[in-house]
Each structure stands twice: as structure tokens, then as C-alpha cells.
Design a protein around this motif. Structure first.
Motif, PDB file in Angstrom:
ATOM      1  N   PHE A  25       8.951   6.286  -1.164  1.00  0.00           N
ATOM      2  CA  PHE A  25       8.994   5.060  -0.377  1.00  0.00           C
ATOM      3  C   PHE A  25      10.440   4.706  -0.038  1.00  0.00           C
ATOM      4  O   PHE A  25      10.761   4.389   1.113  1.00  0.00           O
ATOM      5  CB  PHE A  25       8.328   3.915  -1.143  1.00  0.00           C
ATOM      6  N   ALA A  26      11.341   4.787  -1.029  1.00  0.00           N
ATOM      7  CA  ALA A  26      12.753   4.491  -0.794  1.00  0.00           C
ATOM      8  C   ALA A  26      13.365   5.468   0.205  1.00  0.00           C
ATOM      9  O   ALA A  26      14.134   5.077   1.090  1.00  0.00           O
ATOM     10  CB  ALA A  26      13.527   4.528  -2.112  1.00  0.00           C
ATOM     11  N   PHE A  27      13.020   6.742   0.094  1.00  0.00           N
ATOM     12  CA  PHE A  27      13.530   7.752   1.016  1.00  0.00           C
ATOM     13  C   PHE A  27      13.063   7.474   2.441  1.00  0.00           C
ATOM     14  O   PHE A  27      13.849   7.528   3.390  1.00  0.00           O
ATOM     15  CB  PHE A  27      13.077   9.140   0.559  1.00  0.00           C
ATOM     16  N   ALA A  28      11.776   7.160   2.606  1.00  0.00           N
ATOM     17  CA  ALA A  28      11.240   6.864   3.935  1.00  0.00           C
ATOM     18  C   ALA A  28      11.882   5.611   4.518  1.00  0.00           C
ATOM     19  O   ALA A  28      12.149   5.540   5.724  1.00  0.00           O
ATOM     20  CB  ALA A  28       9.723   6.707   3.868  1.00  0.00           C
ATOM     21  N   CYS A  29      12.150   4.617   3.678  1.00  0.00           N
ATOM     22  CA  CYS A  29      12.816   3.394   4.157  1.00  0.00           C
ATOM     23  C   CYS A  29      14.244   3.695   4.599  1.00  0.00           C
ATOM     24  O   CYS A  29      14.719   3.143   5.593  1.00  0.00           O
ATOM     25  CB  CYS A  29      12.799   2.317   3.078  1.00  0.00           C
ATOM     26  N   PHE A  41       0.826  -1.201   0.000  1.00  0.00           N
ATOM     27  CA  PHE A  41       0.000   0.000   0.000  1.00  0.00           C
ATOM     28  C   PHE A  41       0.864   1.256   0.000  1.00  0.00           C
ATOM     29  O   PHE A  41       0.641   2.184  -0.783  1.00  0.00           O
ATOM     30  CB  PHE A  41      -0.923   0.005   1.220  1.00  0.00           C
ATOM     31  N   ALA A  42       1.860   1.283   0.875  1.00  0.00           N
ATOM     32  CA  ALA A  42       2.720   2.463   0.993  1.00  0.00           C
ATOM     33  C   ALA A  42       3.462   2.733  -0.310  1.00  0.00           C
ATOM     34  O   ALA A  42       3.531   3.875  -0.765  1.00  0.00           O
ATOM     35  CB  ALA A  42       3.706   2.281   2.146  1.00  0.00           C
ATOM     36  N   LEU A  43       4.001   1.695  -0.915  1.00  0.00           N
ATOM     37  CA  LEU A  43       4.736   1.848  -2.171  1.00  0.00           C
ATOM     38  C   LEU A  43       3.851   2.446  -3.253  1.00  0.00           C
ATOM     39  O   LEU A  43       4.244   3.366  -3.965  1.00  0.00           O
ATOM     40  CB  LEU A  43       5.303   0.498  -2.615  1.00  0.00           C
ATOM     41  N   HIS A  44       2.635   1.953  -3.364  1.00  0.00           N
ATOM     42  CA  HIS A  44       1.734   2.433  -4.411  1.00  0.00           C
ATOM     43  C   HIS A  44       1.111   3.790  -4.086  1.00  0.00           C
ATOM     44  O   HIS A  44       0.760   4.529  -4.991  1.00  0.00           O
ATOM     45  CB  HIS A  44       0.638   1.404  -4.679  1.00  0.00           C
ATOM     46  N   PHE A  96       5.044   4.607   8.850  1.00  0.00           N
ATOM     47  CA  PHE A  96       3.843   5.353   8.497  1.00  0.00           C
ATOM     48  C   PHE A  96       4.052   6.847   8.724  1.00  0.00           C
ATOM     49  O   PHE A  96       3.708   7.681   7.884  1.00  0.00           O
ATOM     50  CB  PHE A  96       2.643   4.844   9.292  1.00  0.00           C
ATOM     51  N   ASN A  97       4.641   7.184   9.864  1.00  0.00           N
ATOM     52  CA  ASN A  97       4.907   8.587  10.177  1.00  0.00           C
ATOM     53  C   ASN A  97       5.931   9.169   9.200  1.00  0.00           C
ATOM     54  O   ASN A  97       5.804  10.321   8.775  1.00  0.00           O
ATOM     55  CB  ASN A  97       5.406   8.725  11.613  1.00  0.00           C
ATOM     56  N   ALA A  98       6.943   8.393   8.828  1.00  0.00           N
ATOM     57  CA  ALA A  98       7.941   8.875   7.855  1.00  0.00           C
ATOM     58  C   ALA A  98       7.292   9.120   6.492  1.00  0.00           C
ATOM     59  O   ALA A  98       7.691  10.034   5.769  1.00  0.00           O
ATOM     60  CB  ALA A  98       9.080   7.869   7.735  1.00  0.00           C
ATOM     61  N   LEU A  99       6.309   8.314   6.137  1.00  0.00           N
ATOM     62  CA  LEU A  99       5.656   8.446   4.837  1.00  0.00           C
ATOM     63  C   LEU A  99       4.577   9.521   4.816  1.00  0.00           C
ATOM     64  O   LEU A  99       4.462  10.273   3.846  1.00  0.00           O
ATOM     65  CB  LEU A  99       5.017   7.117   4.426  1.00  0.00           C
ATOM     66  N   TYR A 100       3.764   9.581   5.856  1.00  0.00           N
ATOM     67  CA  TYR A 100       2.573  10.418   5.822  1.00  0.00           C
ATOM     68  C   TYR A 100       2.539  11.500   6.889  1.00  0.00           C
ATOM     69  O   TYR A 100       1.622  12.314   6.905  1.00  0.00           O
ATOM     70  CB  TYR A 100       1.317   9.549   5.979  1.00  0.00           C
TER      71      TYR A 100
END
Length: 67
Positions: free
Chosen positions: A32-36, A22-25, A61-65
Motif C-alpha cells: 500500500f505504501a509503495f503504491a501510494c 480496503f486497499a490497505l487491508h 487501484f491500477n497501481a495496487l491491482y
């Protein structure tokens, strides 16, 4: 034609966790790569069972959103 997409974060619909898919899409490959990369210490901590997978998901989740 409308497309319905379902993501199952807690395993009630599928046998595997779909959060990463879900996060990747939802944010795209670069974000996504940056958040990882930002979350890499947490991934390592989860591998060595210093934190739970749930805690890792919250952090990612917090890093992404977040913000």
C-alpha cells in the motif's frame, strides 16, 4: 465462526469512502505504501483539483491491482 466484512466504495452503506481502508487491508502495509509513493503525483493533482478523486482512485487501484 465466519466473519463478514463489507466495504462501501460509493457511499451507499457508510458516510465515508472505504476504498483506502480496503486497499490497505487487502494488499498489506508495504505494498500500500509503495503504491501510494508511485501515485504521489496524482495525490498532489487531486489536492489541487487538477483531477477528480474518482480519477485518483482509478490510478491507485491500477497501481495496487494492475498487471
Amino acid at each position: 465462526m465466519q466473519r463478514i466484512v463489507a466495504f462501501d466504495f460509493d457511499g451507499t452503506l457508510t458516510k465515508r469512502d472505504s476504498f483506502l481502508t480496503f486497499a490497505l487491508h487487502s494488499v498489506g502495509a508495504w505494498m500500500f505504501a509503495f503504491a501510494c509513493m508511485i501515485s504521489l503525483p496524482m495525490f498532489v493533482a487531486a489536492v489541487f483539483r487538477m483531477i477528480s478523486k474518482g480519477h485518483l482512485k482509478e490510478y491507485l487501484f491500477n497501481a495496487l491491482y494492475g498487471g
